[in-house]
Scaffold this active site. Structure first.
Site, PDB file in Angstrom:
ATOM      1  N   SER A  12       0.846  -1.191   0.000  1.00  0.00           N
ATOM      2  CA  SER A  12       0.000   0.000   0.000  1.00  0.00           C
ATOM      3  C   SER A  12       0.882   1.242   0.000  1.00  0.00           C
ATOM      4  O   SER A  12       1.641   1.470   0.950  1.00  0.00           O
ATOM      5  CB  SER A  12      -0.901   0.018   1.229  1.00  0.00           C
ATOM      6  OG  SER A  12      -1.484   1.302   1.371  1.00  0.00           O
ATOM      7  N   HIS A  37      -1.065  -1.231  -4.419  1.00  0.00           N
ATOM      8  CA  HIS A  37      -2.364  -0.958  -3.800  1.00  0.00           C
ATOM      9  C   HIS A  37      -2.485   0.532  -3.494  1.00  0.00           C
ATOM     10  O   HIS A  37      -1.617   1.114  -2.832  1.00  0.00           O
ATOM     11  CB  HIS A  37      -2.491  -1.775  -2.515  1.00  0.00           C
ATOM     12  CG  HIS A  37      -3.864  -1.772  -1.913  1.00  0.00           C
ATOM     13  ND1 HIS A  37      -4.872  -2.604  -2.359  1.00  0.00           N
ATOM     14  CD2 HIS A  37      -4.407  -1.039  -0.900  1.00  0.00           C
ATOM     15  CE1 HIS A  37      -5.969  -2.384  -1.641  1.00  0.00           C
ATOM     16  NE2 HIS A  37      -5.716  -1.434  -0.758  1.00  0.00           N
ATOM     17  N   ASP A  39      -4.897   3.291  -1.758  1.00  0.00           N
ATOM     18  CA  ASP A  39      -6.011   3.506  -0.839  1.00  0.00           C
ATOM     19  C   ASP A  39      -6.611   4.889  -1.054  1.00  0.00           C
ATOM     20  O   ASP A  39      -5.984   5.908  -0.740  1.00  0.00           O
ATOM     21  CB  ASP A  39      -5.527   3.383   0.602  1.00  0.00           C
ATOM     22  CG  ASP A  39      -5.216   1.950   0.985  1.00  0.00           C
ATOM     23  OD1 ASP A  39      -6.099   1.099   0.805  1.00  0.00           O
ATOM     24  OD2 ASP A  39      -4.094   1.686   1.461  1.00  0.00           O
ATOM     25  N   MET A  41      -9.342   7.509   0.070  1.00  0.00           N
ATOM     26  CA  MET A  41     -10.178   7.820   1.224  1.00  0.00           C
ATOM     27  C   MET A  41     -10.733   9.235   1.096  1.00  0.00           C
ATOM     28  O   MET A  41     -10.043  10.125   0.602  1.00  0.00           O
ATOM     29  CB  MET A  41      -9.362   7.697   2.515  1.00  0.00           C
ATOM     30  CG  MET A  41      -8.676   6.359   2.689  1.00  0.00           C
ATOM     31  SD  MET A  41      -7.755   6.296   4.241  1.00  0.00           S
ATOM     32  CE  MET A  41      -6.921   4.713   4.059  1.00  0.00           C
ATOM     33  N   HIS A  70      -8.447   0.895  -4.249  1.00  0.00           N
ATOM     34  CA  HIS A  70      -9.428   0.559  -3.215  1.00  0.00           C
ATOM     35  C   HIS A  70     -10.167   1.836  -2.823  1.00  0.00           C
ATOM     36  O   HIS A  70      -9.595   2.720  -2.183  1.00  0.00           O
ATOM     37  CB  HIS A  70      -8.660  -0.041  -2.029  1.00  0.00           C
ATOM     38  CG  HIS A  70      -9.512  -0.419  -0.866  1.00  0.00           C
ATOM     39  ND1 HIS A  70      -8.957  -0.836   0.329  1.00  0.00           N
ATOM     40  CD2 HIS A  70     -10.860  -0.446  -0.685  1.00  0.00           C
ATOM     41  CE1 HIS A  70      -9.927  -1.110   1.181  1.00  0.00           C
ATOM     42  NE2 HIS A  70     -11.094  -0.867   0.591  1.00  0.00           N
ATOM     43  N   MET A  72     -12.420   3.776  -0.663  1.00  0.00           N
ATOM     44  CA  MET A  72     -13.078   3.906   0.640  1.00  0.00           C
ATOM     45  C   MET A  72     -13.785   5.245   0.652  1.00  0.00           C
ATOM     46  O   MET A  72     -13.416   6.190   1.361  1.00  0.00           O
ATOM     47  CB  MET A  72     -12.041   3.788   1.764  1.00  0.00           C
ATOM     48  CG  MET A  72     -11.536   2.369   1.932  1.00  0.00           C
ATOM     49  SD  MET A  72     -10.101   2.239   3.020  1.00  0.00           S
ATOM     50  CE  MET A  72      -8.800   2.408   1.802  1.00  0.00           C
ATOM     51  N   MET A 141     -11.354  -6.617   5.067  1.00  0.00           N
ATOM     52  CA  MET A 141     -10.641  -5.665   5.911  1.00  0.00           C
ATOM     53  C   MET A 141     -10.317  -6.326   7.250  1.00  0.00           C
ATOM     54  O   MET A 141     -11.215  -6.831   7.934  1.00  0.00           O
ATOM     55  CB  MET A 141     -11.485  -4.407   6.146  1.00  0.00           C
ATOM     56  CG  MET A 141     -11.797  -3.603   4.890  1.00  0.00           C
ATOM     57  SD  MET A 141     -10.314  -3.044   4.005  1.00  0.00           S
ATOM     58  CE  MET A 141      -9.529  -2.010   5.255  1.00  0.00           C
ATOM     59  N   ASP A 176      -6.625  -6.847   3.768  1.00  0.00           N
ATOM     60  CA  ASP A 176      -6.081  -5.491   3.889  1.00  0.00           C
ATOM     61  C   ASP A 176      -6.133  -5.061   5.343  1.00  0.00           C
ATOM     62  O   ASP A 176      -7.217  -4.891   5.914  1.00  0.00           O
ATOM     63  CB  ASP A 176      -6.906  -4.528   3.019  1.00  0.00           C
ATOM     64  CG  ASP A 176      -6.318  -3.127   2.964  1.00  0.00           C
ATOM     65  OD1 ASP A 176      -5.345  -2.849   3.678  1.00  0.00           O
ATOM     66  OD2 ASP A 176      -6.857  -2.307   2.190  1.00  0.00           O
ATOM     67  N   GLY A 178      -2.954  -4.693   8.739  1.00  0.00           N
ATOM     68  CA  GLY A 178      -2.163  -5.379   9.744  1.00  0.00           C
ATOM     69  C   GLY A 178      -1.443  -6.616   9.260  1.00  0.00           C
ATOM     70  O   GLY A 178      -1.090  -7.487  10.070  1.00  0.00           O
ATOM     71  N   SER A 199       2.884  -0.525   6.147  1.00  0.00           N
ATOM     72  CA  SER A 199       4.049  -0.291   6.995  1.00  0.00           C
ATOM     73  C   SER A 199       4.960  -1.500   7.053  1.00  0.00           C
ATOM     74  O   SER A 199       6.185  -1.353   7.172  1.00  0.00           O
ATOM     75  CB  SER A 199       3.591   0.115   8.406  1.00  0.00           C
ATOM     76  OG  SER A 199       2.636  -0.791   8.920  1.00  0.00           O
TER      77      SER A 199
END
Length: 232
Positions: A12, A37, A39, A41, A70, A72, A141, A176, A178, A199
């Site tokens: 990501s 990926h 994200d 938002m 993705h 969101m 998620m 997606d 953790g 991360s």
């Protein structure tokens, strides 16, 4: 984009250096990323604000693999064409983002992009039971969407349920949130084949130290492959 269930790592870029996206994207691909990926938002559907279609269009020339976008955002339908025109290969919308996910998925497919549907942690697998023939990907998620770096929520039961529901359809299960070398085996064993990691991929590395990205990607991939018997 041919279909297979081998483990795919989708870093990501929400965790990348925002001042150097082009080189960051090229670095993760050179270091083994399968997908990129993105994200998106809106500060409304989720409590954060990130990229719009112009940013995705700017990323596109740097992506040689698969650009996995993705969304969101809510409403989602008015923006599908713009993200498709910006170059998204996969466009994923949340089942919770509007009243007519069937119509949303039809609209995504009409653009020629691959269609994904995402499920928040509190949403059951059964919410997508009647749209599986319209999708190329189901995104589970494993954090509440909106921020990178959150702790993993165990959704392995939901992933297993989806894997059974999907059967022999050519539909990826993406996870997606953790994802690390410690959590990747859990979701891979349950049936996920596309692992989004932010991360966990970018930590400790940079464009100047891109080899660290490669080490992080390989660690996640190897952990998942060992858990599923895919390791060479």
């Amino acid at each position: 984009m041919s279909f297979d269930r081998r483990i795919k790592i989708a870093p990501s870029i929400l965790s990348a250096d925002f001042a150097d996206f082009g080189r960051e994207i090229r670095a993760i691909e050179e270091q083994g990323a399968d997908w990129v990926h993105v994200d998106v938002m809106d500060g409304h559907f989720v409590p954060n604000l990130t990229f719009g279609p112009p940013a995705v269009k700017a990323f596109r020339p740097h992506v040689s693999t698969v650009m996995d976008v993705h969304l969101m955002i809510a409403p989602v339908d008015p923006y599908i064409d713009a993200f498709a025109e910006a170059g998204a290969d996969i466009i994923t919308a949340h089942v919770e983002a509007g009243p007519h996910i069937h119509r949303t998925l039809q609209a995504i497919r009409a653009t020629g992009a691959r269609a994904g549907v995402a499920l928040n942690p509190g949403t059951p697998a059964e919410a997508v039971a009647h749209v599986l023939d319209l999708v190329d990907l189901v995104c589970v998620m494993t954090v509440n969407p909106g921020f990178g770096g959150q702790s993993f929520l165990d959704m392995t039961g939901k992933i297993r349920a989806l894997r059974t529901m999907i059967g022999d359809r050519p539909v990826h299960i993406e996870v997606d949130g953790g994802v690390t070398p410690e959590t990747a085996p859990l979701v891979a064993r349950a049936g996920a084949d596309a692992l989004v990691a932010g991360s966990a991929v970018f930590k400790g590395g940079s464009v100047a130290k891109a080899g660290v990205y490669g080490e992080n990607i390989r660690a996640i991939r190897q952990a998942a492959e060992l858990a599923t018997g895919q390791a060479a």
